[in-house]
Each structure stands twice: as C-alpha cells, then as structure tokens.
Enzyme design. Structure first.
Site, short mmCIF file in Angstrom:
data_model
loop_
_atom_site.label_atom_id
_atom_site.label_comp_id
_atom_site.label_asym_id
_atom_site.label_seq_id
_atom_site.Cartn_x
_atom_site.Cartn_y
_atom_site.Cartn_z
N TRP A 185 0.86 -1.18 0.00
CA TRP A 185 0.00 0.00 0.00
C TRP A 185 0.90 1.23 0.00
O TRP A 185 1.83 1.33 0.78
CB TRP A 185 -0.91 0.04 1.23
CG TRP A 185 -1.58 1.39 1.34
CD1 TRP A 185 -2.55 1.88 0.53
CD2 TRP A 185 -1.25 2.44 2.26
NE1 TRP A 185 -2.86 3.17 0.90
CE2 TRP A 185 -2.08 3.53 1.96
CE3 TRP A 185 -0.34 2.55 3.31
CZ2 TRP A 185 -2.04 4.72 2.67
CZ3 TRP A 185 -0.30 3.75 4.02
CH2 TRP A 185 -1.14 4.82 3.70
N GLU A 226 -2.98 -2.93 -2.64
CA GLU A 226 -4.15 -2.37 -1.94
C GLU A 226 -4.51 -0.98 -2.46
O GLU A 226 -3.70 -0.06 -2.41
CB GLU A 226 -3.84 -2.30 -0.44
CG GLU A 226 -4.98 -1.73 0.40
CD GLU A 226 -4.61 -1.63 1.88
OE1 GLU A 226 -3.42 -1.72 2.22
OE2 GLU A 226 -5.54 -1.45 2.69
N LYS A 228 -6.95 2.56 -2.57
CA LYS A 228 -7.55 3.46 -1.57
C LYS A 228 -8.28 4.59 -2.30
O LYS A 228 -7.91 4.96 -3.41
CB LYS A 228 -6.46 4.02 -0.66
CG LYS A 228 -7.00 4.69 0.58
CD LYS A 228 -5.95 4.86 1.66
CE LYS A 228 -6.56 5.58 2.85
NZ LYS A 228 -5.65 5.68 3.98
N ASP A 259 -9.70 -3.25 1.25
CA ASP A 259 -9.81 -2.73 2.61
C ASP A 259 -11.21 -2.14 2.76
O ASP A 259 -11.62 -1.29 1.96
CB ASP A 259 -8.71 -1.67 2.84
CG ASP A 259 -8.69 -1.14 4.27
OD1 ASP A 259 -9.77 -0.77 4.78
OD2 ASP A 259 -7.60 -1.07 4.85
N HIS A 262 -11.70 1.66 2.37
CA HIS A 262 -11.06 2.37 1.26
C HIS A 262 -11.97 2.67 0.08
O HIS A 262 -11.52 2.80 -1.06
CB HIS A 262 -9.83 1.58 0.78
CG HIS A 262 -8.68 1.65 1.74
ND1 HIS A 262 -7.41 1.25 1.44
CD2 HIS A 262 -8.63 2.10 3.02
CE1 HIS A 262 -6.61 1.43 2.48
NE2 HIS A 262 -7.33 1.94 3.45
N HIS A 286 -8.68 -6.61 4.10
CA HIS A 286 -8.38 -5.83 5.29
C HIS A 286 -9.73 -5.51 5.90
O HIS A 286 -10.37 -4.52 5.52
CB HIS A 286 -7.62 -4.55 4.94
CG HIS A 286 -6.14 -4.75 4.86
ND1 HIS A 286 -5.24 -3.72 4.74
CD2 HIS A 286 -5.39 -5.90 4.95
CE1 HIS A 286 -4.00 -4.22 4.72
NE2 HIS A 286 -4.07 -5.52 4.84
N ASP A 294 -12.15 6.61 6.43
CA ASP A 294 -11.32 5.43 6.69
C ASP A 294 -10.75 5.52 8.11
O ASP A 294 -9.55 5.63 8.33
CB ASP A 294 -10.18 5.40 5.65
CG ASP A 294 -9.28 4.20 5.81
OD1 ASP A 294 -9.76 3.17 6.29
OD2 ASP A 294 -8.08 4.31 5.46
N ASP A 296 -10.74 3.39 10.59
CA ASP A 296 -10.12 2.20 11.15
C ASP A 296 -10.59 1.89 12.57
O ASP A 296 -9.78 1.60 13.45
CB ASP A 296 -8.58 2.30 11.07
CG ASP A 296 -8.09 2.27 9.63
OD1 ASP A 296 -8.17 1.19 9.01
OD2 ASP A 296 -7.65 3.32 9.12
N ASP A 326 -7.49 -4.74 9.72
CA ASP A 326 -6.78 -3.46 9.64
C ASP A 326 -7.57 -2.39 10.38
O ASP A 326 -8.43 -1.73 9.80
CB ASP A 326 -6.54 -3.06 8.18
CG ASP A 326 -5.64 -1.83 8.07
OD1 ASP A 326 -5.12 -1.39 9.11
OD2 ASP A 326 -5.46 -1.33 6.95
C1 LIG Z 1 -1.09 0.65 8.30
C2 LIG Z 1 -2.09 0.84 7.20
O1 LIG Z 1 -3.36 0.84 7.65
C3 LIG Z 1 -2.06 -0.18 6.18
O2 LIG Z 1 -0.79 -0.45 5.79
C4 LIG Z 1 -2.86 0.03 4.89
O3 LIG Z 1 -3.35 -1.24 4.69
C5 LIG Z 1 -4.00 0.99 4.88
O4 LIG Z 1 -5.11 0.56 4.96
C6 LIG Z 1 -3.82 2.45 4.74
O5 LIG Z 1 -5.01 3.13 4.80
MN MN Z 2 -5.55 -1.55 4.79
#
Ligand SMILES: C[C@H](O)[C@H](O)[C@@H](O)C(=O)CO
Ligand code: MN
Length: 418
Positions: A185, A226, A228, A259, A262, A286, A294, A296, A326
């Site tokens: 990524w 990956e 985004k 992901d 994303h 992910h 995003d 997380d 993730d």
């Molecule tokens: C650490 C990151 O979340 C990861 O490498 C990557 O997968 C990502 O999702 C970035 O938005």
């Molecule tokens: Mn990710």
C-alpha cells in the site's frame, strides 16, 4: 457433570441438524481459516524504526489510551495475551517498521536478519507471518509520493524497499512453511485538483513491475496490492485507486487487497469479492470499520462483517481469500481492541458456516424471495452462540466476556507501569 455450555451445545447441534447443518463440520472448517492479526493495533502504527516520528501517509490513530507497546518485547507480550483469548488459528501481519536492530537500518536495506525475533516468536506461538513494506512515516515520503514519485531518487528508494520487503516476506514463508502474503500500500496522492492523473499511474505501474520482477515460489510469498479512495492530505487524487489496482492485479496475477475503509461510504467490499474473484487469483481482505471515513475503528459483528464472511463461505473461497484485519484505535485498551475485532471476524465466519446455504440458493433459483428473506431473518436467531461457546471451550479460551477481566488485570499490573 454436564456444564451449561455442553448442554447448550447439544441442543444447538440438534437445532442446526434439523436444518441440515452439521455444527461439528462448521467448527472444523472454522479451524482451517486463519485470521491475520495486524501488529500495528498494539502501538498506533508507530513501529520501532523511529517510534517518536509522526504517523504520516494520510492515516491517523486517534486517542491517547495509556500503555501502548514501546518495543518488540512489549508488543509480543501484548499479542500473546490477545491471542490467548481468541479461539482457532491466527497469523501475525507485520509492517517493515517493526524490524529489530541495534543500529538504524535504511528501509531499502532491510533484511531477513532484522526480523529473526519475530520468526522465532511466530514458531514458538505456531503462527504464520504476513508482511508489508512501510511506505509512509519517512522523510522520503514527505512530499506525498513514493513509488509513483516524479523524482527518480525517491522512486528508486521505495522500489528497493519493496524489493527488500519481498525477500523478507519470502524468508518468513520458508522459515514457517506457510506463504507470507505481502501487501503493498502506498499513500501517493494529491490534496487538490490534479492536472496530470495519468503520469503518476504510469510510474506506479512500472515501479510495481520492477518490484515484483524477482520470482518467488507461491509456497513462500504472495504479492498483494491495496487500493484506496483518499487519505488525509490526498483528498482529490489517489494514484493507487481501485480501478488501477484491479487492473494491475488482474494483469499481473497478484492478489488484490480490499480494505473495507477504502471506498465511498455507501460501497461495501462484500459486494466486490465475487466480482473481483472472476479476474484475480486471490484476494486479501483488510477487514476494518470505517465510520464516515477510513477511520479504522475496531471490527464489529455488524451486517458488513457478516456479509464479508458469508461471501467467503457461500462461494467456497477458502483457498483464495486471505483474511486480514486493519484497524487501529488508540482510544481504548489496545489488547481489548484486538480481541474484540478478531473474535467478531471469527464469529461472523462461524455464523456463515452455520447457514443453510443450499436451501437458500434453491429458494432463490425458484424465485421464492419471500422464503429466502424469511429464512435469512430467522437464522439470525438460531443458537449459533452456543456453537461459538463450545468452539471457545475446545480451544481453551474464555467463553463470553470473561476475557475482559484478564485484560483489566494486565492493564493494572503491566500496561499502567509502562
Ligand atoms: C497501516 C495501514 O493501515 C495499512 O498499511 C494500509 O493497509 C491501509 O489501509 C492504509 O489506509
Ligand atoms: Mn488496509
């Protein structure tokens, strides 16, 4: 004496058998599905290369919960505790910035020897390892571009980092006897209106071709890429968009990483699995939880997590989909975050495995959409939780929320002293 868990399991097994579902077989299948736990939830994506440096690349770990891991020993101890409360097989997903070395190692010079501590630990804990080059939080990524940079020196640096990362990844696969999935990524993008959207993508494509030129056996190493939608500071243009990487993975035969955070807020990766699988050999997931962006957040047992798990099970994609997590939430206990998110992913897989899929497909083919909806809704209240409890009991991990007491004790006895 029969415990309430055994008793509930016996009743649940009978109930599922009435629907033609073998709960014992579901448990067995769940035991063949490792979930790759991401190391970076344990320290807010800081790593050990330059832990005091800021997290860049348009990602953010918000929150200030005390007790984060500050070195590999602490991170491994935290992971061990988390894993002791998660039933079934797991893997560990490492980023390159989690290397161990007494001296600074430039990222384009990382070697397998910088990760032997992790490999030994993975062997001891019976875990496979996965890997990621870290193309962020570094002076050479400061202007927002890495593999697609117009500056040949910067581009070359990141090509070499990704090439070195593949050698590390393959060394994991060789040492542990299970292929390491290495996900690339890059944060490359633009904050504002972009005039030339093509040239950076051309550069990214040829840089990636250089990165993956060295051949590795699929039993040791698997490449994944990956996409985004946007990052903080790259809101208007992301070089590695979904279309870019879908095309790249399909044409180069790499895995495609989806992901959950994303894409546009109304898009879901569960709907992309069956489409992408027609064109790419493998998918890496992910699994995350985007809240408006995003963000997380920790994975919930929500509709989308369930839909992702159901797609894998309904289409028998067990050998082609690699399940990774993730998320990185710094506002709650980080060990609890791992336990909650990973248990939820596994609960979703178990629920999917307990679905009468053949019957549902038959109703669909016959056009009985009333029956399909009725059964889908009824199955939500089937006693899957009794099967989950038995699964936890068999793996000798806490059933229900008892694990929280252990986390709280660790928090006062270990985390509070860091
Ligand atoms: C650490 C990151 O979340 C990861 O490498 C990557 O997968 C990502 O999702 C970035 O938005
Ligand atoms: Mn990710």
């Amino acid at each position: 004496m029969t415990s309430s868990i055994d008793h509930a399991w016996t009743l649940a097994k009978e109930r599922f058998a009435q629907l033609g579902i073998d709960a014992e077989a579901a448990i067995k299948q769940l035991d063949s599905l490792p979930v790759s736990i991401h190391c970076w939830q344990g320290d807010d994506v800081a790593g050990f290369e330059n832990p005091e440096g800021g997290l860049t690349g348009g990602i953010q770990a918000t929150g200030n919960y005390p007790g984060k891991a500050r070195n590999a020993q602490q991170l491994r101890a935290d992971l061990e505790l988390a894993i002791s409360m998660i039933p079934g097989p797991n893997r560990l997903n490492l980023h390159a910035i989690y290397l161990e070395s007494d001296n600074p190692v430039p990222r384009n010079e990382i070697e397998p020897k910088h990760f032997t501590g992790w490999v030994d630990w993975a062997k001891k804990n019976k875990l496979g390892l996965d890997f990621n080059p870290s193309c962020f939080s570094h002076p050479m990524s400061a202007d927002g571009f890495t593999l697609s940079s117009a500056n040949p020196e910067i581009r070359q640096f990141w090509i070499e980092h990704c090439q070195a990362s593949r050698r590390v990844s393959a060394s994991f696969g060789r040492a542990l006897g299970t292929p390491s999935v290495m996900n690339i990524w890059v944060p490359d993008g633009m904050k504002d209106v972009t005039v030339d959207r093509l040239a950076p993508r051309q550069r990214l494509m040829s840089a990636l071709d250089e990165v993956i030129a060295e051949k590795f056996d699929i039993t040791e190493h698997i490449d994944a890429v990956e996409s985004k939608l946007f990052g903080i500071g790259s809101e208007s243009y992301t070089v590695g968009s979904n279309e870019f990487y879908l095309g790249y993975a399909a044409s180069r035969g790499t895995a495609l990483c989806l992901d959950a955070g994303h894409f546009h807020p109304t898009e879901v990766i569960s709907d992309k699995i069956s489409a992408a699988m027609l064109y790419v050999p493998r998918l890496l997931l992910h699994v995350s939880r985007p809240v408006r962006w995003d963000s997380d957040h920790v994975v919930l047992l929500d509709d989308e997590t369930q839909a992702i798990a159901s797609e894998i099970v309904r289409h028998n994609l067990f050998n082609r989909v690699h399940i990774g997590l993730d998320f990185f939430d710094a506002s709650i206990n980080r060990i609890a975050a791992w336990v909650i998110g990973t248990r939820n992913m596994k609960k979703a897989l178990l629920k999917a495995l307990l679905e009468p899929t053949d019957l549902l497909k038959k109703l669909e083919v016959e056009g009985d959409y009333t029956g399909r909806l009725a059964l889908l809704e009824e199955q939500k209240s089937l006693p899957w939780q009794a099967v989950w409890d038995m699964y936890c009991q068999r793996h000798d991990v806490p059933v229900g929320a008892q694990w929280l007491d252990t986390v709280r004790h660790y928090e006062t006895s270990v985390l509070a002293k860091r």
